[in-house]
Scaffold this motif. Structure first.
Motif, PDB file in Angstrom:
ATOM      1  N   ALA A 625      42.089  49.496  59.536  1.00 61.28           N
ATOM      2  CA  ALA A 625      43.518  49.647  59.792  1.00 61.28           C
ATOM      3  C   ALA A 625      43.905  48.958  61.091  1.00 61.28           C
ATOM      4  O   ALA A 625      44.987  48.371  61.197  1.00 61.28           O
ATOM      5  N   ASP A 626      43.052  49.040  62.075  1.00 60.20           N
ATOM      6  CA  ASP A 626      43.247  48.263  63.301  1.00 60.20           C
ATOM      7  C   ASP A 626      42.308  47.074  63.237  1.00 60.20           C
ATOM      8  O   ASP A 626      41.101  47.202  63.435  1.00 60.20           O
ATOM      9  N   PRO A 627      42.818  45.872  62.919  1.00 55.71           N
ATOM     10  CA  PRO A 627      41.919  44.718  62.722  1.00 55.71           C
ATOM     11  C   PRO A 627      41.158  44.332  63.974  1.00 55.71           C
ATOM     12  O   PRO A 627      40.164  43.604  63.876  1.00 55.71           O
ATOM     13  N   LYS A 628      41.576  44.814  65.139  1.00 53.26           N
ATOM     14  CA  LYS A 628      40.828  44.476  66.345  1.00 53.26           C
ATOM     15  C   LYS A 628      39.493  45.218  66.401  1.00 53.26           C
ATOM     16  O   LYS A 628      38.576  44.783  67.085  1.00 53.26           O
ATOM     17  N   ASN A 655      34.212  39.945  62.695  1.00 53.01           N
ATOM     18  CA  ASN A 655      34.232  40.282  64.115  1.00 53.01           C
ATOM     19  C   ASN A 655      34.280  41.798  64.284  1.00 53.01           C
ATOM     20  O   ASN A 655      34.955  42.507  63.523  1.00 53.01           O
ATOM     21  N   VAL A 656      33.595  42.278  65.275  1.00 51.37           N
ATOM     22  CA  VAL A 656      33.656  43.684  65.661  1.00 51.37           C
ATOM     23  C   VAL A 656      34.203  43.752  67.079  1.00 51.37           C
ATOM     24  O   VAL A 656      33.695  43.070  67.975  1.00 51.37           O
ATOM     25  N   THR A 660      41.818  39.634  69.361  1.00 51.62           N
ATOM     26  CA  THR A 660      43.024  39.237  68.638  1.00 51.62           C
ATOM     27  C   THR A 660      43.128  39.846  67.247  1.00 51.62           C
ATOM     28  O   THR A 660      44.213  39.899  66.690  1.00 51.62           O
ATOM     29  N   GLY A 661      42.001  40.254  66.652  1.00 50.55           N
ATOM     30  CA  GLY A 661      42.039  40.736  65.280  1.00 50.55           C
ATOM     31  C   GLY A 661      42.189  39.634  64.258  1.00 50.55           C
ATOM     32  O   GLY A 661      42.524  39.886  63.100  1.00 50.55           O
ATOM     33  N   ASP A 667      35.962  35.941  68.578  1.00 55.28           N
ATOM     34  CA  ASP A 667      36.099  36.555  69.887  1.00 55.28           C
ATOM     35  C   ASP A 667      35.668  38.019  69.915  1.00 55.28           C
ATOM     36  O   ASP A 667      36.027  38.752  70.823  1.00 55.28           O
ATOM     37  N   GLY A 668      34.908  38.473  68.913  1.00 56.12           N
ATOM     38  CA  GLY A 668      34.441  39.845  68.906  1.00 56.12           C
ATOM     39  C   GLY A 668      33.214  40.041  69.770  1.00 56.12           C
ATOM     40  O   GLY A 668      32.471  39.088  70.060  1.00 56.12           O
TER      41      GLY A 668
END
Length: 1000
Positions: A625-628, A655-656, A660-661, A667-668
């Protein structure tokens, strides 16, 4: 004189009196004769010397042949090429007279030079020697500046016609010659003359044939005065080519300094055509051009230009093949100190291989350009001022009614200072162009575009001069940054030409953000032309902040897709290059579109031009739900080749805990990328997965690679032995920089690979820093040990053959630097190993029992290196810098094979020094034991297959015709008759046939 007469007469009534011995007239104050009257042979039918005719008992006339020695100090002999040679300048005079004080003779004089005018050669025709006190030679005239005797009592050599050849450095074979009338050598052997050609002898050097340092060049007129060997000055005028134009400058060259350092000044014409970058150029009168021509040195030409330029591609597009032409009309741009030179002055940039150097100076779009003051023009007149060059009306720019702007596609543009470029298409000038795509100049929120375009040409050399030509106009890149209402837009376009793989084309991408509803759109495209066919792809995606629920906490966060035409799928490592993210203020410039791999899409696939291939891509984005917290993307590409299934590609990204999501981002804290490609036609499967993770100061990189080709060539790699940058790597510590008090680095890398076939490869080489240190310089190794070691050359550590192999290796690297002024302590270390285990190998290719254990044999290497030292920084009045107090280095290498046979070769080296090498030690020890095994593959796939089943003739049928019977079918076509020669070395009997000889 010897004269025989009777007592009653001093002379006979009629006769000829000959001078039978040379008679010298000494030069006052010198034992060297000034003039020698030459003897004559009375027995000659045509006497060539001096004699006197007697008529009616008295002298009628004297025919004299004299040599006048002018010495070698005031005049210098010329060798015919413009250089001096040893010897005196001697004039030969022939005269007929009855009185010694009243005669004018003819002179023959070798070419000569004046000491102060090196390289200038004087030679005359129709030369007279004036020895009369009553008259002067016809046309005799002296300049007012001459200070000697000027009346009828003047004595000396007079040149009715004189040729003055200029130095060969200006032009050789032939040299430039100025034909003039008048000139003297007085009694002191000093030259005086007004060097100016007659109208019929102008121009001295025609512009169509002349060149100077590669520039078209002419000498139209000369006005130069020399008085008693003293250069009183003067000048010559002519034309000098504007090398980037099809026209020229008119110049004046001052001769007051002779030819040792010529200085040229020029006056520009009001308008020039510049084919090099498709422009019209208007030069102001403050344009300056300096030509320095030192004797026997390279001529330096430097043009500093000021004025206006208007680029109009349309004017040149119809004149020939111009490549990719952009029909753009650009405004008049003002420039200052735009430099064109034939030497790299003031950091000028080479213009390709033309021999020219250009520097752009400063450019702007101001309404007017400062015209400046014109250079002073020499006053015409005799005596050194020189002829006046043609004058032009100054090209004063007319101020426009409003601020000048350019246009590109109807939109206003602005410019950065251009740069000089050399590309594979040509050389020329590159403009940075800004486009404003809105209606108002002050609307900062509207879209702004920034790009570069090249106006290119070529400058070749033809007939010793530069020849410019227009090639084409090439747009290179375009970036877009700005907003349209609530939309934030950022993108870029780049153009490529003559790429060996992709030909010519355009690639671009863009990102659009709707901040209010958190929607991000990304688009990319590539269109090109290569080998006579067109190709391309389009790729796009949309991601939305509020996802569509799927299962549990998982949501669908976006969709994407694309198509490709005349392009085939390629293989690529698992690595994603994401688009830059839009920023709120839109000030960050967009990086140029990456053309290092034009075929790479936003979805991660890589394509190559392939006629007949096409396909499509479908892509989904998913996350929490929160792609970040977690986000991912998966793209499937299907490729068709000539109507049938060609292959597929599966590309994933995840990415975890990213910033930016973005499902395409990297950038995870943990990031993974996957790429799987299968080629149906070649039966090749390639897969790669890359995982990167960061936790505090620790970084981890884990690559996995799989390759399968036709079943007999396959490999699985956890880390790549052949690529040091793509191994399993853990960075434990990486802190500080060169300016920090403490800088430390510690990392470990490893790989494990297995497979069969060439794709697996072999063991990597010894690290460079270890190998460089262990390379022998000066060592005290025992000669016997060193000889034994060198004779046992290191084996190739790559297993040979197609059977199963296992490769394993690891490495640990560390660096430390501590700076506490004035001391610096440093240390570095490397330790590692590489091992290969392979099956079905033998030593030396023998067919004996396989080496190793049950067919398995291992070989490998282990290495280590340590270095450290202490430096002292010293800053005193006589010295400033670092002094090495102590350095210690040690390294070791062991290479071995096992078991059966077991062998090992090794080397250990220690090196140290104290006080910057004042005390030093270095020792190297080599060792070796066992019988070295060089593994080779033991299998022979053709050993049980008979290629030829029968061959004649044989011992039983010695007279049979030669014949070979093949066991396998042959597919070939012979186009020429075959001739066989058989030679079997088992018997001494020889058989031959006239049609086809052969040996038994």
């Amino acid at each position: 004189m010897d004269v025989c007469t009777s007592p009653q007469k001093k002379l006979p009534d009629t006769g000829t009196l000959y001078l039978i011995k040379d008679f010298s007239i000494p030069k006052p104050g010198s034992i060297v004769p000034e003039m020698v009257i030459k003897k004559s042979d009375p027995n000659s039918s045509k006497p060539e010397g001096t004699y006197a005719s007697i008529v009616n008992g008295d002298f009628d006339k004297v025919h004299a042949v004299m040599e006048l020695n002018l010495g070698s100090s005031i005049l210098k002999l010329d060798d015919g090429t413009g250089k001096n040679k040893s010897g005196d300048v001697i004039a030969t005079i022939t005269a007929d007279f009855d009185k010694w004080v009243d005669w004018i003779g003819n002179v023959k004089l070798p070419p000569f030079q004046l000491p102060l005018l090196k390289g200038v050669t004087f030679s005359g025709t129709n030369i007279a020697y004036d020895h009369s006190d009553k008259i002067n030679p016809p046309g005799f005239n002296l300049p007012a500046e001459y200070t000697g005797e000027t009346g009828v009592t003047w004595h000396g050599i007079y040149f009715n016609q004189l040729t003055v050849e200029l130095p060969s450095s200006l032009k050789s074979n032939p040299r430039i010659g100025v034909m003039v009338q008048g000139g003297i050598l007085d009694s002191g052997a000093k030259f005086t003359g007004h060097i100016t050609p007659a109208p019929k002898n102008k121009p001295v050097l025609d512009y169509t044939n002349g060149s100077l340092a590669g520039f078209g060049f002419s000498i139209d007129d000369v006005d130069w005065l020399i008085v008693q060997n003293s250069n009183k000055g003067g000048s010559f005028i002519g034309k000098l080519q504007f090398p980037i134009s099809d026209s020229f400058f008119s110049y004046t060259c001052n001769l007051s300094g002779g030819f040792d350092a010529l200085q040229f000044t020029t006056k520009p014409a009001p308008d020039y055509t510049i084919p090099l970058f498709a422009a019209n150029m208007n030069l102001n009168q403050n344009t300056s051009i300096q030509i320095t021509h030192p004797a026997n040195q390279t001529t330096s030409v430097t043009m500093s230009l000021c004025g206006q330029v208007a680029i109009n591609v349309q004017k040149f597009a119809g004149t020939g093949t111009v490549g990719n032409t952009l029909n753009a009309l650009l405004p008049k741009l003002c420039f200052e100190k735009f430099t064109v030179a034939n030497t790299p002055v003031n950091g000028a940039t080479p213009l390709g291989s033309s021999g020219l150097f250009l520097s752009t100076g400063s450019w702007n779009l101001s309404p007017t350009c400062a015209a400046g003051l014109g250079a002073g023009t020499p006053t015409p007149g005799k005596g050194g001022s020189g002829p006046e060059p043609p004058t032009y009306e100054p090209g004063w720019p007319t101020p426009p009614d409003e601020k000048p702007t350019g246009s590109l596609g109807g939109f206003p543009i602005n410019f950065d200072t251009p740069t000089i470029v050399s590309t594979k298409e040509g050389a020329g000038i590159r403009f940075g162009i800004g486009l404003h795509l809105g209606d108002g100049d002050d609307d900062k929120n509207f879209i702004q575009a920034k790009g570069t375009v090249d106006f290119l040409g070529t400058v070749t050399t033809e007939s010793g001069r530069f020849k410019p030509a227009y090639v084409g106009t090439y747009p290179r890149s375009l970036s877009i940054n700005g907003a349209i209402g609530p939309l934030t837009v950022k993108g870029g376009v780049a153009f490529f030409n003559q790429d060996t793989k992709y030909g010519n084309g355009i690639k671009g991408n863009a990102a659009v953000t709707l901040p209010g509803i958190s929607v991000n759109l990304k688009m990319a495209m590539l269109f090109g032309n290569v080998n006579g066919f067109k190709y391309g792809f389009v790729d796009g995606s949309v991601q939305f902040g509020t996802g569509i629920p799927l299962v549990g906490p998982a949501v669908l966060t976006g969709l994407g897709g694309g198509m490709h035409y005349n392009m085939a799928l390629g293989t690529a490592a698992a690595n994603i290059a994401s688009l830059p993210k839009p920023t709120a203020d839109n000030k960050d410039p967009l990086p140029a579109v990456d053309l290092s791999n034009p075929g790479k899409t936003l979805s991660g696939q890589t394509y190559s031009p392939q006629k007949g291939d096409w396909g499509f891509t479908a892509k989904i984005y998913a996350g929490l739900a929160d792609p970040k917290v977690f986000n991912s993307s998966l793209a499937l590409t299907i490729n068709f080749s000539h109507g049938s299934m060609g292959g597929f590609n599966l590309h994933g990204n995840a990415n975890v805990m990213s910033k930016t999501g973005d499902g395409d981002g990297a950038d995870g804290i943990a990031h993974a990328a996957m790429d799987i490609t299968y080629d149906y036609s070649k039966k090749v499967l390639d897969a790669s997965i890359g995982i990167d993770a960061t936790f505090m100061a620790m970084q981890t990189h884990v690559p996995f690679l799989l390759h399968v080709s036709n079943g007999d060539d396959w490999c699985i790699k956890l880390g790549d032995p052949a690529d040091e940058g793509n191994r399993v790597k853990v960075t434990f510590l990486n802190t500080g920089n060169n300016d920090s008090a403490i800088q430390a680095y510690l990392a470990a890398s490893a790989y494990m690979a297995t497979g069969s076939g060439p794709s697996l490869g072999g063991l990597p080489p010894v690290p460079k820093e270890v190998n460089d240190f262990l390379t022998d310089t000066n060592s005290n190794t025992l000669p016997e040990a060193k000889t034994a070691f060198n004779q046992r050359a290191m084996p190739s550590l790559t297993p040979i053959g197609n059977d199963f192999k296992l490769l394993l290796g690891g490495r640990l690297d560390g660096n430390l630097k501590v700076q506490v002024q004035p001391f610096r302590l440093w240390a570095k270390a490397t330790i590692g190993f590489d091992v290969a285990l392979a099956k079905n190998m033998t030593c030396g290719g023998s067919n004996a029992t396989p080496a190793g254990l049950n067919g398995w044999y291992g070989q490998g290497q282990a290495y280590a290196y340590f270095g450290g030292g202490i430096d002292l920084y010293v800053d005193v009045w006589f010295f400033s810098g670092s002094v090495n107090l102590m350095t210690l280095e040690a390294g070791a290498l062991l290479q071995a094979g096992f078991p059966d046979p077991t062998w090992a070769d090794g080397k250990v080296k220690v090196k140290g020094e104290v006080l910057d090498g004042l005390i030093s030690v270095e020792t190297t020890q080599n060792f070796a034991f066992g019988d070295k095994c060089m593994p080779v593959y033991n299998g022979d796939p053709l050993k049980d297959l008979a290629i030829i089943s029968e061959m004649t003739p044989t011992m039983a049928r010695p007279t049979s015709r030669p014949c070979l019977r093949w066991q396998l079918p042959l597919i070939c076509q012979w186009t020429k008759p075959l001739r066989f020669t058989f030679r079997v070395m088992t018997s001494g009997t020889t058989y031959s046939s006239p049609a086809n000889p052969f040996f038994w």
